[in-house]
Design a protein around this motif. Sequence first.
Motif, PDB file in Angstrom:
ATOM      1  N   CYS A 128       0.816  -1.213   0.000  1.00  0.00           N
ATOM      2  CA  CYS A 128       0.000   0.000   0.000  1.00  0.00           C
ATOM      3  C   CYS A 128       0.852   1.266   0.000  1.00  0.00           C
ATOM      4  O   CYS A 128       0.454   2.285  -0.568  1.00  0.00           O
ATOM      5  CB  CYS A 128      -0.950  -0.017   1.189  1.00  0.00           C
ATOM      6  N   THR A 129       2.015   1.226   0.636  1.00  0.00           N
ATOM      7  CA  THR A 129       2.936   2.358   0.539  1.00  0.00           C
ATOM      8  C   THR A 129       3.355   2.562  -0.909  1.00  0.00           C
ATOM      9  O   THR A 129       3.375   3.690  -1.423  1.00  0.00           O
ATOM     10  CB  THR A 129       4.177   2.117   1.413  1.00  0.00           C
TER      11      THR A 129
ATOM     12  N   GLU B 249       2.720   4.956  -6.624  1.00  0.00           N
ATOM     13  CA  GLU B 249       2.292   4.750  -8.012  1.00  0.00           C
ATOM     14  C   GLU B 249       1.095   5.617  -8.385  1.00  0.00           C
ATOM     15  O   GLU B 249       0.988   6.091  -9.519  1.00  0.00           O
ATOM     16  CB  GLU B 249       1.947   3.280  -8.233  1.00  0.00           C
ATOM     17  N   LEU B 250       0.182   5.830  -7.442  1.00  0.00           N
ATOM     18  CA  LEU B 250      -1.038   6.584  -7.749  1.00  0.00           C
ATOM     19  C   LEU B 250      -0.874   8.087  -7.565  1.00  0.00           C
ATOM     20  O   LEU B 250      -1.436   8.881  -8.331  1.00  0.00           O
ATOM     21  CB  LEU B 250      -2.192   6.100  -6.871  1.00  0.00           C
ATOM     22  N   PHE B 251      -0.106   8.505  -6.552  1.00  0.00           N
ATOM     23  CA  PHE B 251      -0.067   9.921  -6.174  1.00  0.00           C
ATOM     24  C   PHE B 251       1.308  10.568  -6.341  1.00  0.00           C
ATOM     25  O   PHE B 251       1.458  11.763  -6.116  1.00  0.00           O
ATOM     26  CB  PHE B 251      -0.522  10.084  -4.718  1.00  0.00           C
TER      27      PHE B 251
ATOM     28  N   ALA C   2       6.119  10.297  -0.057  1.00  0.00           N
ATOM     29  CA  ALA C   2       6.365   8.874   0.203  1.00  0.00           C
ATOM     30  C   ALA C   2       6.583   8.577   1.684  1.00  0.00           C
ATOM     31  O   ALA C   2       6.108   7.559   2.197  1.00  0.00           O
ATOM     32  CB  ALA C   2       7.566   8.393  -0.615  1.00  0.00           C
ATOM     33  N   VAL C   3       7.295   9.445   2.403  1.00  0.00           N
ATOM     34  CA  VAL C   3       7.538   9.208   3.837  1.00  0.00           C
ATOM     35  C   VAL C   3       6.218   9.197   4.596  1.00  0.00           C
ATOM     36  O   VAL C   3       5.983   8.331   5.453  1.00  0.00           O
ATOM     37  CB  VAL C   3       8.487  10.274   4.402  1.00  0.00           C
ATOM     38  N   TYR C   4       5.334  10.119   4.281  1.00  0.00           N
ATOM     39  CA  TYR C   4       4.041  10.185   4.958  1.00  0.00           C
ATOM     40  C   TYR C   4       3.176   8.980   4.586  1.00  0.00           C
ATOM     41  O   TYR C   4       2.429   8.467   5.423  1.00  0.00           O
ATOM     42  CB  TYR C   4       3.332  11.495   4.604  1.00  0.00           C
ATOM     43  N   PHE C   5       3.274   8.537   3.332  1.00  0.00           N
ATOM     44  CA  PHE C   5       2.556   7.319   2.929  1.00  0.00           C
ATOM     45  C   PHE C   5       3.014   6.130   3.774  1.00  0.00           C
ATOM     46  O   PHE C   5       2.197   5.342   4.260  1.00  0.00           O
ATOM     47  CB  PHE C   5       2.800   7.009   1.448  1.00  0.00           C
TER      48      PHE C   5
END
Length: 428
Positions: A379-380, A385-387, A392-395
Motif C-alpha cells: 500500500c505504501t 504509483e497513484l499519487f 512517500a515518507v508520509y505514505f
Amino acid sequence: MKRLLNLHTHLSGLAQLLRWTLLALPVAGVVGSAVALFLWVLDRMTQTHAAHPALLWGLPVAGLAVGWLYHHFGKNSERGNNLIIDEIHEPGGGVPARMAPLVLLGTWVTHLFGGSAGREGTAVQMGGGLAHLLARWFRLGPEQVKILLLCGIASGFGAVFGTPLTGAIFAMEVLIIGRVNYQALVPVLVASVVGDAVCTAWGIHHTTYHLEVSPDAGLRAPIEWLLLLKVALAAMAFGLMARFFATLAHGIQRTLKRWVAYPPLRPFVGGLVVILMVHLLGSRDYLGLGVEASTPGGVSIVSSFEPGGATPWSWLWKTLFTTLTVGSGFKGGEVTPLFFIGSTLGHALALLLHEPVALFAALGFIAVFAGAANTPLACTLMGIELFGAHYAVYFGVACFVAYFFSGPSGIYSAQRLGVPKHGPTSIS
C-alpha cells in the motif's frame, strides 16, 4: 574450478529465470485481457445503473440468482480469495476453473443492480482461476503451481488498478501477516507488469487522482514534525477503521449463516436491507464502486480529494453499505470501497486537524486498505504509483501505523500469521 562452478550456478539460475518468465507471460496475457473485458463491461453496468436507478429494486432478486448459481454450480468457489490463498499455502484442493466466469458474472450483476462492492476480488479470483487452469495444461507440480497462482494474483491486482509494482508486492505480502514471500519475485513482477500492459493495450484507462504538489517543492517533501505527528494520529484512526470494517463484514456473514439456512436467500435479505437503507438515508452515493459520483455534487472517492467533497459521516455510511453487500454474499470484493472509506475518513480528519484535504484523503485511501489487508508495503508503494513519490515518507508512516493498529486479522481470513503485530519479536 571454483569459477566454473560459480558460472554453472549462474547459468542454471538464468535458465530457471527465463523458464519462469516464459511461464508467467501467458498467465499475464490471459489475465490482463480478462481484466480488460471485466472493467469494460463493469463500466457499462455502472453507467446503466446510473441511467436507470429503478434497477435497485431488483437487487434482492439479483442476489438470489447469484447465490443460487454459486450454491448449485460454484463448488468451493464461494470462498473466493481465501481459496486461492489456501491453495498456495497447501496445494491439493485445487482452484476450480469455474471460479473465473462465476465471479465475473456475479460482480457484473452486483453492480448493475446497485450493490456496494469492489472489483479487486474479481480480478484476483480470475487471475487465480485462470493461472490454475494454465498450470494444469502445463502439467506443473505443486510447488510450481504455487508460483503460477502468485503470478495470477499479481497480474489481476496490478491490471485492475493500474499499479503493476503494487500488484507484485501485494501477491508476495498478502499470504502471511508480517512476512513477505520472495520465492517468486521475478515471475510475479513480470506477470504484474505485463498483465497491466496488456490491460492498458486493450484501451482501459484508470482513474487519475490529483494530489497537488508545488513545482518548486522538490522530489521529496521535507519532514514537518507536526504534520508527521498528525499523520500518525490519523493513521491510528485508519487502522481502527480497518479493524472495524473487517470485524463487521465477518460478523454479518456469520450472523446471516446462522439466521438464514438456505445460502441463496442471504444476498436476497442483504439486498432488501440495502434498499431500505437507501430510502432511509435518502442518498445513492454509497452504492456501487463509488469512484465517481453518479449525480452532480455526490460523494465519491474523486470528490473526497476536494474541500467539501464528503460529509463527516460518509466513511461510516459506505462501511455499512459495503459490509452488508459483501457480507451477505454479493460479489466484487472490498478494496475499492475501502479506498472510498479511507479517503472520506481522511477528508474528515483533515478538516479536524486543519491540514490539506487531498493529502489526508490520499493517506486514508491507502492506509485503511493497508490495515484491512495486512499489506503495508504494497500500500505504501500504491501511494507512490497513484499519487507520486513526493509524500512517500508520509505514505509509509500512514500505512505502517494503520497496519499496527488494525488488529490481528483482516478481510482475508486465510492469511497465516508470520510475525505478531504486538508483543516481543525476534530477528533470525
